[in-house]
Scaffold this motif. Sequence first.
Motif, PDB file in Angstrom:
ATOM      1  N   LEU A 149       0.815  -1.208   0.000  1.00 32.46           N
ATOM      2  CA  LEU A 149       0.000   0.000   0.000  1.00 32.46           C
ATOM      3  C   LEU A 149       0.856   1.269   0.000  1.00 32.46           C
ATOM      4  CD1 LEU A 149      -2.763  -1.068   2.546  1.00 32.46           C
ATOM      5  CD2 LEU A 149      -3.134  -0.487   0.149  1.00 32.46           C
ATOM      6  N   THR A 150       2.011   1.207   0.649  1.00 31.57           N
ATOM      7  CA  THR A 150       2.876   2.385   0.736  1.00 31.57           C
ATOM      8  C   THR A 150       3.314   2.867  -0.631  1.00 31.57           C
ATOM      9  OG1 THR A 150       3.691   1.729   2.922  1.00 31.57           O
ATOM     10  CG2 THR A 150       5.029   3.299   1.687  1.00 31.57           C
ATOM     11  N   GLY A 151       3.611   1.930  -1.530  1.00 28.81           N
ATOM     12  CA  GLY A 151       4.001   2.315  -2.885  1.00 28.81           C
ATOM     13  C   GLY A 151       2.914   3.111  -3.579  1.00 28.81           C
ATOM     14  N   VAL A 152       1.666   2.706  -3.369  1.00 27.87           N
ATOM     15  CA  VAL A 152       0.530   3.417  -3.979  1.00 27.87           C
ATOM     16  C   VAL A 152       0.364   4.793  -3.337  1.00 27.87           C
ATOM     17  CG1 VAL A 152      -1.922   3.323  -4.521  1.00 27.87           C
ATOM     18  CG2 VAL A 152      -0.602   1.203  -4.410  1.00 27.87           C
ATOM     19  N   ILE A 153       0.512   4.859  -2.015  1.00 28.68           N
ATOM     20  CA  ILE A 153       0.377   6.135  -1.310  1.00 28.68           C
ATOM     21  C   ILE A 153       1.452   7.116  -1.765  1.00 28.68           C
ATOM     22  CG2 ILE A 153       0.457   7.274   0.935  1.00 28.68           C
ATOM     23  CD1 ILE A 153      -2.068   5.598   0.400  1.00 28.68           C
TER      24      ILE A 153
END
Length: 211
Positions: free
Chosen positions: A130-134
């Motif tokens: 999820l961090t990559g998307v954020i």
Amino acid sequence: MRKEAEERRNEILDVADKLFGQKGFDGTSTNEILEKVGIARGTLYYHFKSKEDIMDALIERYTVQILESAKKIAADKNVSVYERIIGVVMALNISDGNGKEVIEHMHKPQNALMHQKIQKVIVNEVPPVLTGVIREGIEQGLFHTPYPYECMEMIVAYTNTVFDDAMVNLTNDEFAGRVQALIFNVERLLGVESGSLMHMMRMFDNGKEGS
């Protein structure tokens, strides 16, 4: 014909997964699995010690599948950041179909160690996805936070605990309230305007059934 060990093992898991979904874990016997696969009992026990061992292997396989699915969704640059976040979260839901038996088995007291293992995988493996998307959202000016990973870690840890029926028993009204509170606080963690993430409510359209 003799089959390669990995191919035979997966065949047993496929049949067991289907039978567990149709008849339930307790309602399925090892004899039925043997008959459907067409193997001798010794062959089954070469791969799995018991029916419980088969279910544990299915849980591990589901975990690998949902993480791979989540990573694939997160990497699809043709889809908006918001849609990818929803997609990743939805990929973690295996409560439909055969997955219901997996969840019920995992939540039994005697399987606490397996449950803990799954929780550990989710808390450690999902936040980086999820961090990559954020971070993409931050680059696009959609989100404003200096702590993208920590934000996702907090969210995953919370949802993985509070929305787990084995951890917290919630009525439907309480569940709905927790969802609203979660989105309210996620908006603040990500530095977006109040109400801008309410469309993410559809992640929880199935209510407690889909948690």
